[in-house]
Design a protein around this motif. Structure first.
Motif, PDB file in Angstrom:
ATOM      1  N   GLU A 135       0.971  -1.252  -0.106  1.00 48.37           N
ATOM      2  CA  GLU A 135       0.080   0.034   0.068  1.00 48.37           C
ATOM      3  C   GLU A 135       0.922   1.230  -0.146  1.00 48.37           C
ATOM      4  O   GLU A 135       0.265   2.434   0.022  1.00 48.37           O
ATOM      5  CB  GLU A 135      -0.914   0.087   1.290  1.00 48.37           C
ATOM      6  N   LYS A 136       2.255   0.960   0.321  1.00 44.24           N
ATOM      7  CA  LYS A 136       3.179   2.292   0.245  1.00 44.24           C
ATOM      8  C   LYS A 136       3.507   2.801  -1.180  1.00 44.24           C
ATOM      9  O   LYS A 136       4.201   2.148  -1.688  1.00 44.24           O
ATOM     10  CB  LYS A 136       4.173   1.802   1.080  1.00 44.24           C
ATOM     11  N   HIS A 137       2.934   3.794  -1.377  1.00 39.76           N
ATOM     12  CA  HIS A 137       3.224   4.410  -2.896  1.00 39.76           C
ATOM     13  C   HIS A 137       4.603   5.287  -2.849  1.00 39.76           C
ATOM     14  O   HIS A 137       4.442   6.340  -2.473  1.00 39.76           O
ATOM     15  CB  HIS A 137       2.024   5.128  -3.528  1.00 39.76           C
ATOM     16  N   SER A 158      13.160  11.290   5.481  1.00 43.85           N
ATOM     17  CA  SER A 158      13.535   9.698   5.587  1.00 43.85           C
ATOM     18  C   SER A 158      12.399   9.124   5.027  1.00 43.85           C
ATOM     19  O   SER A 158      11.096   9.757   4.997  1.00 43.85           O
ATOM     20  CB  SER A 158      13.579   9.482   7.082  1.00 43.85           C
ATOM     21  N   GLY A 159      12.444   7.860   4.247  1.00 40.89           N
ATOM     22  CA  GLY A 159      11.285   7.189   3.828  1.00 40.89           C
ATOM     23  C   GLY A 159      10.919   7.604   2.549  1.00 40.89           C
ATOM     24  O   GLY A 159       9.843   7.083   1.779  1.00 40.89           O
ATOM     25  N   THR A 160      11.381   8.737   1.887  1.00 40.97           N
ATOM     26  CA  THR A 160      11.002   9.123   0.683  1.00 40.97           C
ATOM     27  C   THR A 160      11.363   8.536  -0.611  1.00 40.97           C
ATOM     28  O   THR A 160      10.716   8.682  -1.688  1.00 40.97           O
ATOM     29  CB  THR A 160      11.251  10.825   0.479  1.00 40.97           C
ATOM     30  N   GLY A 161      11.993   7.384  -0.551  1.00 36.07           N
ATOM     31  CA  GLY A 161      12.523   6.649  -1.761  1.00 36.07           C
ATOM     32  C   GLY A 161      13.773   6.775  -2.264  1.00 36.07           C
ATOM     33  O   GLY A 161      13.991   6.425  -3.453  1.00 36.07           O
ATOM     34  N   LYS A 162      14.740   7.466  -1.506  1.00 33.46           N
ATOM     35  CA  LYS A 162      15.918   7.517  -1.975  1.00 33.46           C
ATOM     36  C   LYS A 162      16.795   6.468  -2.538  1.00 33.46           C
ATOM     37  O   LYS A 162      17.432   6.333  -3.576  1.00 33.46           O
ATOM     38  CB  LYS A 162      16.585   8.706  -1.245  1.00 33.46           C
ATOM     39  N   SER A 163      16.869   5.475  -1.291  1.00 34.90           N
ATOM     40  CA  SER A 163      17.472   4.390  -1.639  1.00 34.90           C
ATOM     41  C   SER A 163      16.808   3.478  -2.537  1.00 34.90           C
ATOM     42  O   SER A 163      17.701   2.656  -3.730  1.00 34.90           O
ATOM     43  CB  SER A 163      17.706   3.424  -0.321  1.00 34.90           C
ATOM     44  N   THR A 164      15.451   3.720  -2.842  1.00 33.10           N
ATOM     45  CA  THR A 164      14.903   3.138  -3.801  1.00 33.10           C
ATOM     46  C   THR A 164      15.070   3.409  -5.274  1.00 33.10           C
ATOM     47  O   THR A 164      15.329   2.714  -6.095  1.00 33.10           O
ATOM     48  CB  THR A 164      13.239   3.070  -3.604  1.00 33.10           C
ATOM     49  N   VAL A 165      14.996   4.694  -5.505  1.00 35.29           N
ATOM     50  CA  VAL A 165      15.682   5.091  -6.736  1.00 35.29           C
ATOM     51  C   VAL A 165      16.946   4.886  -6.933  1.00 35.29           C
ATOM     52  O   VAL A 165      17.288   4.220  -8.037  1.00 35.29           O
ATOM     53  CB  VAL A 165      15.911   6.690  -6.629  1.00 35.29           C
ATOM     54  N   LEU A 166      17.980   4.634  -6.048  1.00 34.71           N
ATOM     55  CA  LEU A 166      19.283   4.066  -6.395  1.00 34.71           C
ATOM     56  C   LEU A 166      19.205   2.613  -6.825  1.00 34.71           C
ATOM     57  O   LEU A 166      19.921   2.133  -7.801  1.00 34.71           O
ATOM     58  CB  LEU A 166      20.185   4.117  -5.206  1.00 34.71           C
ATOM     59  N   ARG A 167      18.380   1.755  -6.118  1.00 35.08           N
ATOM     60  CA  ARG A 167      18.282   0.242  -6.498  1.00 35.08           C
ATOM     61  C   ARG A 167      17.689   0.343  -7.943  1.00 35.08           C
ATOM     62  O   ARG A 167      17.936  -0.710  -8.637  1.00 35.08           O
ATOM     63  CB  ARG A 167      17.660  -0.290  -5.501  1.00 35.08           C
ATOM     64  N   ILE A 168      16.824   1.298  -8.328  1.00 34.78           N
ATOM     65  CA  ILE A 168      16.037   1.250  -9.435  1.00 34.78           C
ATOM     66  C   ILE A 168      17.018   1.612 -10.573  1.00 34.78           C
ATOM     67  O   ILE A 168      17.260   0.869 -11.754  1.00 34.78           O
ATOM     68  CB  ILE A 168      14.683   2.136  -9.561  1.00 34.78           C
ATOM     69  N   THR A 333      22.336  11.181   0.427  1.00 36.68           N
ATOM     70  CA  THR A 333      22.953  11.538   1.895  1.00 36.68           C
ATOM     71  C   THR A 333      21.968  12.349   2.640  1.00 36.68           C
ATOM     72  O   THR A 333      20.802  12.809   2.058  1.00 36.68           O
ATOM     73  CB  THR A 333      24.191  12.276   1.897  1.00 36.68           C
ATOM     74  N   HIS A 334      22.168  12.359   4.145  1.00 39.61           N
ATOM     75  CA  HIS A 334      21.347  13.104   4.921  1.00 39.61           C
ATOM     76  C   HIS A 334      22.239  14.272   5.440  1.00 39.61           C
ATOM     77  O   HIS A 334      21.715  15.240   6.159  1.00 39.61           O
ATOM     78  CB  HIS A 334      20.766  12.367   6.125  1.00 39.61           C
ATOM     79  N   GLN A 335      23.519  13.799   5.309  1.00 36.44           N
ATOM     80  CA  GLN A 335      24.646  14.929   5.743  1.00 36.44           C
ATOM     81  C   GLN A 335      25.101  16.264   4.963  1.00 36.44           C
ATOM     82  O   GLN A 335      25.112  16.025   3.976  1.00 36.44           O
ATOM     83  CB  GLN A 335      25.981  13.857   6.097  1.00 36.44           C
TER      84      GLN A 335
HETATM   85  N1  LIG Z   1      11.659  -4.136  -0.273  1.00 37.75           N
HETATM   86  C1  LIG Z   1      10.768  -3.506   0.300  1.00 37.75           C
HETATM   87  N2  LIG Z   1       9.783  -3.882   0.851  1.00 37.75           N
HETATM   88  C2  LIG Z   1       8.795  -3.102   1.354  1.00 37.75           C
HETATM   89  N3  LIG Z   1       8.982  -1.669   1.657  1.00 37.75           N
HETATM   90  C3  LIG Z   1      10.195  -1.272   1.241  1.00 37.75           C
HETATM   91  C4  LIG Z   1      11.293  -2.109   0.312  1.00 37.75           C
HETATM   92  N4  LIG Z   1      12.251  -1.100   0.355  1.00 37.75           N
HETATM   93  C5  LIG Z   1      11.917  -0.079   0.749  1.00 37.75           C
HETATM   94  N5  LIG Z   1      10.553   0.025   1.308  1.00 37.75           N
HETATM   95  C6  LIG Z   1       9.874   1.126   1.987  1.00 37.75           C
HETATM   96  O1  LIG Z   1       9.827   2.104   0.969  1.00 37.75           O
HETATM   97  C7  LIG Z   1      10.245   3.514   1.751  1.00 37.75           C
HETATM   98  C8  LIG Z   1      11.191   3.951   1.226  1.00 37.75           C
HETATM   99  O2  LIG Z   1      12.538   3.526   1.352  1.00 37.75           O
HETATM  100  P1  LIG Z   1      13.778   3.928   1.112  1.00 37.75           P
HETATM  101  O3  LIG Z   1      14.877   3.158   1.823  1.00 37.75           O
HETATM  102  O4  LIG Z   1      13.847   4.128  -0.564  1.00 37.75           O
HETATM  103  O5  LIG Z   1      13.657   5.535   1.545  1.00 37.75           O
HETATM  104  P2  LIG Z   1      14.978   6.457   2.003  1.00 37.75           P
HETATM  105  O6  LIG Z   1      14.171   7.987   1.359  1.00 37.75           O
HETATM  106  O7  LIG Z   1      16.270   5.958   1.312  1.00 37.75           O
HETATM  107  O8  LIG Z   1      14.801   6.376   3.598  1.00 37.75           O
HETATM  108  P3  LIG Z   1      16.029   6.926   4.491  1.00 37.75           P
HETATM  109  O9  LIG Z   1      16.461   8.475   4.224  1.00 37.75           O
HETATM  110  O10 LIG Z   1      15.312   6.764   5.832  1.00 37.75           O
HETATM  111  O11 LIG Z   1      17.084   5.955   4.344  1.00 37.75           O
HETATM  112  C9  LIG Z   1      10.265   3.108   3.207  1.00 37.75           C
HETATM  113  O12 LIG Z   1       8.899   3.339   3.985  1.00 37.75           O
HETATM  114  C10 LIG Z   1      10.737   1.520   3.237  1.00 37.75           C
HETATM  115  O13 LIG Z   1      10.091   0.784   4.250  1.00 37.75           O
END
Ligand SMILES: Nc1ncnc2c1ncn2[C@@H]1O[C@H](COP(=O)(O)OP(=O)(O)OP(=O)(O)O)[C@@H](O)[C@H]1O
Length: 385
Positions: A135-137, A158-168, A333-335
């Motif tokens: 459900e998390k968009h 935090s949690g805005t999807g930065k690491s997700t973008v990198l992994r994509i 980064t957050h720093q």
């Molecule tokens: N594989 C996954 N399965 C379920 N939820 C995920 C998965 N990967 C990321 N999420 C969720 O997606 C959201 C974004 O995660 P992400 O790590 O990309 O954020 P972020 O901006 O890098 O956060 P932070 O600054 O805290 O590191 C978070 O709520 C995380 O719990």
């Protein structure tokens, strides 16, 4: 002809700044006079817009005049504290717009003072990318480009999807919707050994360093070469030594990760990201993505890692004084120190989209409320926790 190119660029530029009142230009100069009923934020954006305009349209410099106090203060910052008074024309040169006064490192690559970063080759483009987890968009139409030679920071709450973008971008995760282009080639599915990346190598340095605990430093750094190349063990050991030397480490090859400090682990992870085989015709371009490279480090160790990231970029000099090999890099980064010291351009991610992007120097002066709140760490503003 040069005139046609100029006119075309001028048209593109004006489409971008039509909202500013009193903007006009000559061949090499842009004049901006924020006036009338425009607000301070718009007026300040005129100055930012003028830097954008110069980069886009190739103006040599711009001249700004304004009565509003805040705008005059902004202009004073931009013009390095010159003689700036309300109503007086001030001139802003390109080098001042991307000033590097916060960074003392000689290895720092400049933010393309030639002003032609828009023309540089695009290595990776994310176009309208969506990604949800249940459900998390998380990503909801993120679009941006990473160009050859760039040092880009991705920031945001935090949690805005930065690491997700990198992994994509790294091809470890597929978007639900939208496209990822690697050097203009659309990626289908996930990264694989036989994927055509148009000669680009992509490395990802995880926040935790992600070293294999049971492998030695040599085996960790040379992992890809042991697995995927026909090089002899001796040659791989030599390349591992060189790669470690580039990040300032020596005589650690036979240690296990548990015998290293946090900062050393990050260096080893970096050495692993930059190692390459020595096949003839080996790709010239490499893009490295760093996920929170300075998280958990003390301020001095952070500075060391930030400078290291700069030093392995092709505009830098590595620990042995050799030019770095990385074409472009992206840092999540957050720093604040890392934002200021290690990157030239910032992408601000919020609620699944890039809501602001600009040169690092503009991060501190932008009047965009979302950027101001984040830069000041304020509880007041559009970002709610
Ligand atoms: N594989 C996954 N399965 C379920 N939820 C995920 C998965 N990967 C990321 N999420 C969720 O997606 C959201 C974004 O995660 P992400 O790590 O990309 O954020 P972020 O901006 O890098 O956060 P932070 O600054 O805290 O590191 C978070 O709520 C995380 O719990």
């Amino acid at each position: 002809t040069e005139k046609e190119i100029f006119e075309k660029r001028g048209r593109e530029f004006f489409q971008g700044v039509m909202s500013f009142v009193g903007v006009f230009c000559t061949m090499n100069t842009m004049f901006a006079v924020p006036r009338g009923s425009v607000g301070v934020a718009t007026a300040v954006s005129t100055i930012s817009g003028s830097s954008f305009g110069r980069r886009r349209a190739g103006f040599g410099h711009c001249r700004v005049r304004c009565e509003m106090e805040r705008v005059v203060a902004e202009a004073a910052t931009r013009s390095s504290g010159g003689n700036v008074e309300p109503g007086k024309w001030i001139e802003i040169q390109s080098t001042q717009l991307h000033s590097s006064e916060n960074v003392g490192d000689a290895a720092r690559p400049s933010f393309n003072p030639a002003g032609d970063e828009d023309d540089a080759e695009v290595l990776i483009e994310c176009r309208n990318v969506y990604k949800s987890f249940g459900e998390k968009h998380i990503l909801q139409g993120a679009s941006f480009k990473i160009r050859d030679g760039e040092a880009v920071g991705i920031i945001g709450p935090s949690g805005t999807g930065k690491s997700t973008v990198l992994r994509i971008m790294a091809g470890l995760l597929a978007p639900d919707k939208g496209e990822v282009y690697i050097r203009g080639i659309k990626r289908e599915g996930l990264a694989s050994d036989d994927e055509d990346l148009g000669g680009l190598r992509i490395g990802l340095v995880f926040q935790s360093a992600a070293l294999f605990d049971s492998l030695t430093v040599r085996e960790n750094v040379g992992f890809m070469l042991y697995e995927h190349s026909n090089l002899s063990d001796e040659r791989i050991a030599e390349l591992v030594r060189e790669s470690l030397a580039a990040v300032g480490l020596k005589d650690v090859e036979e240690r296990l990760p548990s015998e290293l400090s946090g900062g050393m682990k990050k260096r080893v992870a970096l050495a692993r990201a930059i190692i390459s085989d020595d096949k003839p015709g080996h790709s010239e371009q490499e893009l490295v993505m760093y996920d929170e490279p300075t998280a958990g480090l003390d301020p001095i160790a952070s500075t060391v890692v930030e400078d290291l990231i700069r030093s392995v970029h092709r505009n830098g000099r590595d620990a042995q004084g050799k030019p770095g090999t990385i074409s472009s890099y992206v840092v999540v980064t957050h720093q604040h120190s890392t934002i200021r010291r290690a990157v030239d351009r910032i992408l601000f991610l919020h609620e699944g989209k890039v809501v602001w992007e600009g040169p690092t120097a503009e991060f501190d002066t932008s009047m965009e409320p979302i950027v101001r709140q984040f830069a000041d760490g304020s509880l007041l503003g559009p970002i709610r926790y």
